[in-house]
Design an enzyme around this catalytic site. Sequence first.
Site, PDB file in Angstrom:
ATOM      1  N   GLU A 142       2.765   5.470  -1.380  1.00  0.00           N
ATOM      2  CA  GLU A 142       2.595   4.486  -1.979  1.00  0.00           C
ATOM      3  C   GLU A 142       2.145   4.544  -3.307  1.00  0.00           C
ATOM      4  O   GLU A 142       0.815   4.211  -3.869  1.00  0.00           O
ATOM      5  CB  GLU A 142       1.486   4.150  -1.521  1.00  0.00           C
ATOM      6  CG  GLU A 142       1.840   3.557   0.638  1.00  0.00           C
ATOM      7  CD  GLU A 142       0.939   2.196   1.219  1.00  0.00           C
ATOM      8  OE1 GLU A 142      -0.614   2.122   0.756  1.00  0.00           O
ATOM      9  OE2 GLU A 142       1.363   1.894   1.770  1.00  0.00           O
ATOM     10  N   ASP A 197       2.253   0.923  10.216  1.00  0.00           N
ATOM     11  CA  ASP A 197       0.974   0.644   9.364  1.00  0.00           C
ATOM     12  C   ASP A 197      -0.181  -0.568  10.103  1.00  0.00           C
ATOM     13  O   ASP A 197      -0.889  -1.453  10.010  1.00  0.00           O
ATOM     14  CB  ASP A 197       1.199   0.548   8.097  1.00  0.00           C
ATOM     15  CG  ASP A 197      -0.310  -0.105   7.608  1.00  0.00           C
ATOM     16  OD1 ASP A 197      -1.517   0.794   7.709  1.00  0.00           O
ATOM     17  OD2 ASP A 197      -0.181  -0.172   5.712  1.00  0.00           O
ATOM     18  N   GLU A 251      -7.550  -5.319   8.679  1.00  0.00           N
ATOM     19  CA  GLU A 251      -6.415  -5.202   7.972  1.00  0.00           C
ATOM     20  C   GLU A 251      -5.258  -6.365   8.204  1.00  0.00           C
ATOM     21  O   GLU A 251      -4.994  -6.994   7.391  1.00  0.00           O
ATOM     22  CB  GLU A 251      -6.253  -3.893   6.938  1.00  0.00           C
ATOM     23  CG  GLU A 251      -4.671  -4.037   6.670  1.00  0.00           C
ATOM     24  CD  GLU A 251      -4.261  -3.081   5.873  1.00  0.00           C
ATOM     25  OE1 GLU A 251      -4.572  -1.729   5.915  1.00  0.00           O
ATOM     26  OE2 GLU A 251      -3.745  -2.975   4.651  1.00  0.00           O
TER      27      GLU A 251
HETATM   28  O1  GCW Z   1      -2.784  -0.449   5.184  1.00  0.00           O
HETATM   29  C1  GCW Z   1      -2.497   0.247   4.177  1.00  0.00           C
HETATM   30  C2  GCW Z   1      -3.058  -0.304   2.784  1.00  0.00           C
HETATM   31  C3  GCW Z   1      -3.618   0.907   1.663  1.00  0.00           C
HETATM   32  C4  GCW Z   1      -3.673   1.589   2.026  1.00  0.00           C
HETATM   33  C5  GCW Z   1      -3.083   2.499   3.252  1.00  0.00           C
HETATM   34  C6  GCW Z   1      -3.325   3.797   3.635  1.00  0.00           C
HETATM   35  C7  GCW Z   1      -6.179   2.744   1.055  1.00  0.00           C
HETATM   36  O2  GCW Z   1      -2.237  -1.916   2.652  1.00  0.00           O
HETATM   37  O3  GCW Z   1      -4.240  -0.534   0.818  1.00  0.00           O
HETATM   38  O4  GCW Z   1      -4.374   2.350   0.472  1.00  0.00           O
HETATM   39  O5  GCW Z   1      -2.277   1.659   4.355  1.00  0.00           O
HETATM   40  O6  GCW Z   1      -3.434   3.530   4.239  1.00  0.00           O
HETATM   41  O7  GCW Z   1      -3.665   4.467   2.276  1.00  0.00           O
END
Ligand code: GCW
Length: 860
Positions: free
Chosen positions: A324, A403, A431
Amino acid sequence: MTRHFDRTAVAFCCLLLGPLVHAQAGADEAWLRYQSLPTQAVAGLPHLIATVGRGEVLRTAANELARALGQPATSGGARATLPDALPDQDAFVLGTLKDFEPLFPKLGTRRSMVGDGFWLKTVNRAGRRPLAGSIDSALRRPRKYWLVIGGDERGVLYGTFALLARIAQGEDVSTLDDRETPSAPIRWVNQWDNLDGSIERGYAGRSIFFDNGSVESDLTRAKEYARLLASIGINGCAINNVNADPRLLGPDFLPQLARVAEAFRPWGVRLAISVDLSSPMSAGGLKTFDPLDPQVKAWWQNTVDRIYQQIPDFAGFVIKADSEGRSGPSKYGRTAADAANVIARALAPHHGVMLYRAFVYNHHLDWRDPKADRAKAAFDYFHPLDGKFLDNVVVQIKHGPIDFQVREPVSPLLGAMAHTNQAIELQVTQEYTGQQRHLVYLVPMWKEVLDFDLHVDGITPVKRVVSGQVGKRPLGGYVAVVNVGLDRYWLGHPLAMANLYGYGRLAWNPDLSGEQIAQEWTRLTFGNDRKVLATIPRMLLPSWRMYENYTGPLGLQTLTDITGPHYGPGIESSENNGWGQWHRADPKGVGMDRTVATGTGFIGQYSPQVQKKYESVDACPDDLLLFMHHVPYTFVLDSGKTVIQHLYDAHYAGAEQAATLVEEWKSLDGLIDRARYAEVLRRQEYQAGHAIVWRDAVVNWFHQESGIPDAQGRVGFHPHRVEAEDMQLSGYTPVEVTPWETASGGKAIACTGQSLCSATFKFDRPSGTYDIAVQYFDLNHGESRFDLFVDDRRIDSWAADDHLPSDKMNGHTSTRRTVSGVRLRAGDVLKITGHPDGGEPAPLDYLEIVPDVAASHFSN
Ligand code: GCW
């Protein structure tokens, strides 16, 4: 006594117990509310606490026991030091195995005890005959000791908390002989706190650690957090965002981190931090961060040594790299093992560990490529590196391949790293599961993951893999992203704390069931009232399935706005972009084909036994069908329903169930203290309304996409609904809402350029008693006000003052206000007035006027 023992090591420190103490102000005490200890359970317990040894964590354990059982408020507890004899009265005796052995040589304590483990044991000592001429009759009395023996000091503390939990649950602790050993050495939490005090994916206020670029000057909450963590066996906490700020490694920051470590230390919680791999450049001023560059290696070595000078018990680092947009070793053609090992080598002499996250994927995938699949990324990247990591590196693997969706299969990587230490990463912060505005008890989901058999080597459930048992690894375990904040209830929703509690309990003992944990947590948090004990677990246990039903069943994943706040519905947001969270819904069918035969090949990453389960559409469990396969809407499930009908039915059932949570909670009125009762009620009422937003968005979208009607005729049929745009408007103007499915009829009304607008209509249904729900949007700026009138009589008035995660009208901000039991006559005029504020245009979606069944029933 045959063994020699060191007198100083076995010095006793005694605390005398007095009446019970009462809860302190400030943060909620969650499951550590000792004021509700059942009196009969406390009655037969000793009034003296003795410790063998002198460590800080041991002292904490003794103090905790004193605090729970009632230390005299005025004296602060009488202390006496007895050099080498056991107390002459009944006592709790706390200490480590090493210090206990000389005192109790007959106990057989030398049977193996692992660090962090404990043994709760009661022993009786016969009375001694008084020495000739002695007047000390006390010596004649038989004594009983409640021993809390730890494999190490932390074990003593964990044993103390375990003993207290039993007492609090009304268990008989008069005779004990119980040993417990944690399932794995790594039992950590991660906080995603930023230095400015915000928290990434935090839903409960600002950071308890940072503010305005520095560590908080008042670390009271950090200490209280450490106490909560210790009480569930957590031994490490990384306090900053994995999207790490390099300033943390700067020389002026280290003393600040040392203060946090100090706050944690009495509770046996070791401080860890997340670091960015490019730190040698960004914090160290080097020209490269290539992990194999000698200067870079030296920089990490110096940095680590510097940390240990100030924080000798520092736990280690967490690293997010090549993910990311974070920098990573790929920049120099190096692997994760190259990067992890360089830093791990620097940590090793200090017994520090490196948790390297496997959340590595390309977020610029080509969505037109039917073979592209984000779910495959972690395995593809890490599996070839198996066996290449040093022994103090642990690969931290999210439980699913995408995720933290509401449902995912187990990550295949967990079955493909037999020669590598592994930790499973779970998410307590919700989340993708309602952000603590929705009640979702996640323990049953984690249990399914932990019990899932990967078949890598005989019977190999995930829990045995991560504990290190399967590959006979020296390290392994559990990490949860928690993200508590300054909110009084730590996670916002008081019932969300069941997830933090449950996480710790599972990391300690993954064989516990979701039911057991729910029961335990409820007793500790709300006391032993029978009705409370029956009701709260009944709310918790089905809540994950319920949320799945109204967000994304059949393995669709949470159908949320994935490029926004991950909260309300946003069904198309996952498509046509590189993020790879695709569900591939089109007019004919839905789901990702991940088969080996015709799809992305993801299923081929599992062992043959697991592949068999998923590869064929018939064998694949319904819960994951659309994660693994693309099928027509008319595909018939195991249940006999078509996919599309299941989607409709699940959403209606889920939303109905969310409404019953309100009634369940209301049945506890008077049995829960006012503050917690009101807070939970507010959130459950909100959830019931938002579940309807979810339901309508998803069913309307799939109805439009598939063109297939709901066999039960519910979709698009709202006999009780009055659309705001169909009312007589004064000042208000109709607006299109994006995405369309998040507003009824795709439209709402907004009051712009005026200070007051109104929407009116004539009620033309039979006279009676009705509940009126007003569906409106509460943006994260402004505080619009609304008034509801019946024939010029104001019956309600409220402000849109919630803090929902968007500044637009959409599925994140759609919310409702309900007025119950309103008498309406045919011909009455209903009017809503809206007062915009701060750019928020008092937006309205619709009114739902439903006959009040209870009231009509009563009047019949
Ligand atoms: O779930 C996603 C989130 C990000 C997060 C990333 C991760 C901290 O949307 O906010 O970053 O995963 O786990 O690295």
